[in-house]
Enzyme design. Structure first.
Site, mmCIF file in Angstrom:
data_model
loop_
_atom_site.group_PDB
_atom_site.id
_atom_site.type_symbol
_atom_site.label_atom_id
_atom_site.label_comp_id
_atom_site.label_asym_id
_atom_site.label_seq_id
_atom_site.Cartn_x
_atom_site.Cartn_y
_atom_site.Cartn_z
ATOM 1 N N CYS A 1 15.631 27.816 8.671
ATOM 2 C CA CYS A 1 16.764 26.818 8.373
ATOM 3 C C CYS A 1 18.263 27.316 8.099
ATOM 4 O O CYS A 1 18.254 28.342 7.334
ATOM 5 C CB CYS A 1 16.339 25.892 7.482
ATOM 6 S SG CYS A 1 14.677 25.099 7.658
ATOM 7 N N CYS B 1 6.464 25.594 -9.477
ATOM 8 C CA CYS B 1 6.965 25.708 -7.976
ATOM 9 C C CYS B 1 6.550 26.979 -7.619
ATOM 10 O O CYS B 1 6.666 28.161 -8.066
ATOM 11 C CB CYS B 1 8.555 25.613 -8.079
ATOM 12 S SG CYS B 1 8.999 26.036 -6.230
ATOM 13 N N GLU C 1 14.438 13.733 -21.129
ATOM 14 C CA GLU C 1 15.188 14.492 -20.547
ATOM 15 C C GLU C 1 16.096 13.616 -19.561
ATOM 16 O O GLU C 1 17.134 13.888 -19.376
ATOM 17 C CB GLU C 1 14.594 15.278 -19.533
ATOM 18 C CG GLU C 1 13.567 14.809 -18.332
ATOM 19 C CD GLU C 1 13.220 15.974 -17.581
ATOM 20 O OE1 GLU C 1 13.444 16.960 -17.307
ATOM 21 O OE2 GLU C 1 12.205 15.569 -16.905
ATOM 22 N N CYS D 1 9.910 33.253 5.157
ATOM 23 C CA CYS D 1 9.466 32.202 5.966
ATOM 24 C C CYS D 1 10.073 32.100 7.475
ATOM 25 O O CYS D 1 11.222 32.775 7.714
ATOM 26 C CB CYS D 1 10.291 30.929 5.174
ATOM 27 S SG CYS D 1 10.110 29.161 5.941
ATOM 28 N N CYS E 1 19.322 28.099 4.240
ATOM 29 C CA CYS E 1 18.283 28.483 3.606
ATOM 30 C C CYS E 1 18.273 30.099 3.533
ATOM 31 O O CYS E 1 18.069 30.743 4.288
ATOM 32 C CB CYS E 1 16.947 28.119 3.786
ATOM 33 S SG CYS E 1 15.630 28.659 2.871
ATOM 34 N N CYS F 1 15.477 25.645 -4.789
ATOM 35 C CA CYS F 1 14.773 25.610 -3.519
ATOM 36 C C CYS F 1 15.863 26.117 -2.719
ATOM 37 O O CYS F 1 17.158 25.868 -2.830
ATOM 38 C CB CYS F 1 14.591 23.968 -2.996
ATOM 39 S SG CYS F 1 13.002 23.862 -2.342
ATOM 40 N N HIS G 1 16.807 16.587 5.900
ATOM 41 C CA HIS G 1 18.098 16.913 5.771
ATOM 42 C C HIS G 1 19.004 16.419 6.850
ATOM 43 O O HIS G 1 20.336 16.938 6.766
ATOM 44 C CB HIS G 1 18.120 18.489 5.982
ATOM 45 C CG HIS G 1 17.317 19.072 5.036
ATOM 46 N ND1 HIS G 1 17.453 18.885 3.677
ATOM 47 C CD2 HIS G 1 16.268 20.046 4.880
ATOM 48 C CE1 HIS G 1 16.547 19.427 2.948
ATOM 49 N NE2 HIS G 1 15.772 20.223 3.733
HETATM 50 S S1 SF4 Z 1 14.393 25.459 3.862
HETATM 51 FE FE1 SF4 Z 1 13.726 27.549 3.790
HETATM 52 S S2 SF4 Z 1 11.801 27.912 3.171
HETATM 53 FE FE2 SF4 Z 1 12.044 25.976 3.600
HETATM 54 S S3 SF4 Z 1 11.169 25.700 5.858
HETATM 55 FE FE3 SF4 Z 1 13.352 26.147 5.982
HETATM 56 S S4 SF4 Z 1 13.889 28.315 6.119
HETATM 57 FE FE4 SF4 Z 1 11.745 27.861 5.089
#
Ligand code: SF4
Length: 365
Positions: A126, A115, A99, A122, A129, A355, A238
């Site tokens: 964030c 995964c 790959e 959650c 997300c 993700c 991040h």
């Molecule tokens: S990126 Fe999304 S899944 Fe990961 S900790 Fe932050 S809110 Fe939760």
């Protein structure tokens, strides 16, 4: 009626005792599940028909119901429904032999990554997300996490059968990168990892093939060291400075960057594992050259690998993905600074399978 999970060793022992089964029968049942990758009692032909039927009346192997499954040549996404009606997701990723150099999907299957989700939704919220936007419902149990692997192994067996050496194709890497913050469900994640590592009645995975992705919950990173759970860590970084991190990830306020550094040094010393740092590429937010230089300064002397993840565009969040030229320029600064860097493949993102996009369909509904 909800059946008992077959992984409940106490209940299975009681069942066996009541029926005066020989101890090797329990071993045989777990061999059928973990070695032969069977999840339906009727497939377990090393057991008598009567025992199979009896087990089926009382136990279930996979404690989740498959709601939907979407296949592509390189990935399969599975939506599971929990017994109390919540939806969670898992993604199987098929890595082909060449790959890196050759994107031909017909190349021989090399390894398989799964995964998995650790929570329903959650609580971390964030900014970038989709899963975070769904909010938090509950932690998944040990058996709900293990069920994602059991189902995946059975699916893989049906799809690919045996390898050249006669062994069945199966999940080789497990990454806790699905829905949820795994370290906020520490006890159950720890128990699920024990089953992943176990040779008997387990998946026999190497600790180097299990990765916990975390938004840096420092006390629990320390607990991993204390409990000697030397799996790999992927840190959702991040941002290379506290101000930007505070904006992107609410949890950052509780755990400052310098404290994280200390906790991670302890982890690296104890495990000798390289840490993966996840860094999201958002146009004009995280992709500025000065941030790349700050990232170099932060990670240069560490056992680190940086994954640059282009932001996954979606209608629920008002952010824009960095363009390819900015991503390459950012990457070059990191590499010139001595860091090893990977830009995550874009295929999964296009399919809304990546993700930060788990739960995408639910949110746009
Ligand atoms: S990126 Fe999304 S899944 Fe990961 S900790 Fe932050 S809110 Fe939760």
């Amino acid at each position: 009626m909800i059946k008992t999970s077959i992984l409940d060793a106490g209940k299975l022992q009681a069942f066996a005792k009541e029926r005066k089964l020989q101890p090797f029968r329990i071993k045989q049942i777990y061999q059928e599940i973990f070695n032969n990758q069977n999840i339906d009692f009727s497939q377990m032909t090393t057991l008598s028909k009567d025992l199979r039927e009896d087990l089926d009346k009382h136990f279930s192997v996979v404690t989740l119901k498959v709601d939907k499954l979407l296949e592509d040549k390189t990935t399969t996404k599975i939506w599971f429904q929990t017994h109390d009606g919540y939806m969670i997701e898992a993604v199987i990723i098929f890595h082909r032999q060449d790959e890196k150099y050759n994107k031909n999907d017909e190349e021989k299957l090399n390894r398989i990554t799964l995964c998995i989700s650790s929570q329903v939704g959650c609580p971390m919220g964030c900014l970038f997300c989709v899963t975070g936007k769904l909010g938090f419902k509950r932690n998944l149990t040990r058996d709900e996490m293990v069920s994602q692997i059991l189902f995946a192994n059975n699916y893989i067996k049906q799809k690919f059968g045996k390898q050249e050496d006669g062994s069945l194709y199966s999940v080789r890497n497990v990454v806790f990168m699905g829905m949820g913050e795994p370290l906020l469900n520490y006890d159950n994640v720890k128990k699920a990892i024990e089953i992943m590592l176990r040779q008997e009645a387990g998946f026999s995975l190497s600790r180097r093939h299990i990765t916990i992705s975390t938004a840096w919950i420092i006390p629990w990173i320390k607990q991993l060291v204390k409990d000697e759970i030397p799996v790999k860590l992927a840190i959702s970084l991040h941002a290379p400075n506290q101000t930007l991190r505070d904006k992107l990830m609410p949890i950052a306020k509780a755990y400052p960057l310098d404290e994280l550094n200390k906790a991670l040094s302890e982890y690296v010393n104890a495990s000798d594992n390289r840490i993966f740092y996840e860094y999201i590429m958002i146009k004009n937010v995280t992709d500025k050259p000065e941030l790349a230089h700050q990232l170099v300064a932060l990670l240069r002397k560490k056992l680190a690998h940086v994954n640059l993840i282009p932001y996954n565009k979606n209608p629920a969040i008002d952010l824009v993905e960095s363009d390819a030229a900015s991503i390459q320029a950012f990457k070059k600064i990191l590499e010139d600074g001595g860091l090893t860097v990977t830009v995550r493949d874009s295929l999964w993102r296009k399919m809304k399978w990546a993700c930060g996009q788990l739960g995408y369909e639910k949110l746009i509904k």
